[in-house]
Design a protein around this motif. Structure first.
Motif, PDB file in Angstrom:
ATOM      1  N   VAL A   4     -44.644 -15.122  11.856  1.00  0.00           N
ATOM      2  CA  VAL A   4     -45.031 -16.521  12.007  1.00  0.00           C
ATOM      3  C   VAL A   4     -44.662 -17.238  10.716  1.00  0.00           C
ATOM      4  O   VAL A   4     -44.858 -16.696   9.631  1.00  0.00           O
ATOM      5  CB  VAL A   4     -46.558 -16.629  12.265  1.00  0.00           C
ATOM      6  N   LYS A   5     -44.116 -18.447  10.841  1.00  0.00           N
ATOM      7  CA  LYS A   5     -43.696 -19.174   9.647  1.00  0.00           C
ATOM      8  C   LYS A   5     -44.767 -20.122   9.106  1.00  0.00           C
ATOM      9  O   LYS A   5     -44.830 -20.361   7.900  1.00  0.00           O
ATOM     10  CB  LYS A   5     -42.422 -19.972   9.942  1.00  0.00           C
ATOM     11  N   THR A   6     -45.596 -20.684  10.000  1.00  0.00           N
ATOM     12  CA  THR A   6     -46.601 -21.667   9.600  1.00  0.00           C
ATOM     13  C   THR A   6     -47.834 -21.498  10.469  1.00  0.00           C
ATOM     14  O   THR A   6     -47.721 -21.186  11.656  1.00  0.00           O
ATOM     15  CB  THR A   6     -46.055 -23.105   9.777  1.00  0.00           C
ATOM     16  N   THR A  59     -40.165 -14.097  15.903  1.00  0.00           N
ATOM     17  CA  THR A  59     -40.806 -15.047  15.006  1.00  0.00           C
ATOM     18  C   THR A  59     -41.034 -16.369  15.720  1.00  0.00           C
ATOM     19  O   THR A  59     -40.205 -16.791  16.521  1.00  0.00           O
ATOM     20  CB  THR A  59     -39.909 -15.315  13.777  1.00  0.00           C
ATOM     21  N   VAL A  60     -42.165 -17.011  15.436  1.00  0.00           N
ATOM     22  CA  VAL A  60     -42.392 -18.387  15.884  1.00  0.00           C
ATOM     23  C   VAL A  60     -42.577 -19.271  14.663  1.00  0.00           C
ATOM     24  O   VAL A  60     -42.958 -18.801  13.590  1.00  0.00           O
ATOM     25  CB  VAL A  60     -43.611 -18.517  16.836  1.00  0.00           C
ATOM     26  N   GLU A  78     -32.530 -21.495  16.052  1.00  0.00           N
ATOM     27  CA  GLU A  78     -32.482 -22.377  14.916  1.00  0.00           C
ATOM     28  C   GLU A  78     -32.545 -23.836  15.341  1.00  0.00           C
ATOM     29  O   GLU A  78     -32.920 -24.672  14.551  1.00  0.00           O
ATOM     30  CB  GLU A  78     -31.218 -22.119  14.112  1.00  0.00           C
ATOM     31  N   LYS A  79     -32.213 -24.152  16.586  1.00  0.00           N
ATOM     32  CA  LYS A  79     -32.238 -25.540  17.031  1.00  0.00           C
ATOM     33  C   LYS A  79     -33.586 -25.942  17.616  1.00  0.00           C
ATOM     34  O   LYS A  79     -33.833 -27.115  17.827  1.00  0.00           O
ATOM     35  CB  LYS A  79     -31.144 -25.788  18.060  1.00  0.00           C
ATOM     36  N   LEU A  80     -34.444 -24.967  17.872  1.00  0.00           N
ATOM     37  CA  LEU A  80     -35.760 -25.247  18.433  1.00  0.00           C
ATOM     38  C   LEU A  80     -36.847 -24.920  17.422  1.00  0.00           C
ATOM     39  O   LEU A  80     -36.718 -23.977  16.646  1.00  0.00           O
ATOM     40  CB  LEU A  80     -35.998 -24.421  19.694  1.00  0.00           C
ATOM     41  N   PHE A  81     -37.926 -25.691  17.461  1.00  0.00           N
ATOM     42  CA  PHE A  81     -39.125 -25.399  16.683  1.00  0.00           C
ATOM     43  C   PHE A  81     -40.147 -24.892  17.688  1.00  0.00           C
ATOM     44  O   PHE A  81     -40.630 -25.636  18.540  1.00  0.00           O
ATOM     45  CB  PHE A  81     -39.628 -26.669  15.989  1.00  0.00           C
TER      46      PHE A  81
END
Length: 123
Positions: free
Chosen positions: A89-91, A48-49, A1-4
């Motif tokens: 994948v989120k985006t 997930t990325v 949660e702290k990394l993108f």
């Protein structure tokens, strides 16, 4: 949660740079893209990325995307949308796409690239 977390895969037709793909068949391109995205997730140890980029458009020469290039870009994008729809994948985005190659993607699927990462040398 702290990394993108962002990852990217190569275009199917890109004989100049690693991994030196020379795939011009749409079905083979889709299959390779599916393997590449899954391999990235596995290597990262993530389910997930946050962002998945298609790193460079498929090109068969100079200039913008012709129909053969567009067909490969669309095949890869459709695989990307599968991973997006499954929640892996989120985006989705692209990297170093010219306007004509972006147009290829805008006429298929339901997902507009959120990012076009470009290489720029300042100074």
């Amino acid at each position: 949660e702290k990394l993108f977390v962002t990852t990217k895969t190569s275009p199917c037709y890109h004989p100049q740079a690693p991994p030196h793909y020379n795939i011009s068949d749409v079905d083979a391109c889709s299959s390779q893209t599916r393997k590449d995205v899954q391999a990235d997730l596995d290597q990262l140890g993530l389910e997930t990325v946050d962002l998945l980029l298609l790193h460079g458009a498929n090109h068969f020469g100079e200039g913008g995307c012709d129909e053969a290039s567009c067909a490969l870009n669309r095949a890869q994008w459709q695989v990307y949308e599968e991973f997006l729809d499954s929640g892996r994948v989120k985006t989705l985005g692209v990297s170093n796409f010219c306007p004509s190659c972006l147009d290829c993607l805008l006429h298929i699927g339901s997902t507009v690239p959120a990012v076009n990462q470009i290489k720029l040398h300042v100074g």
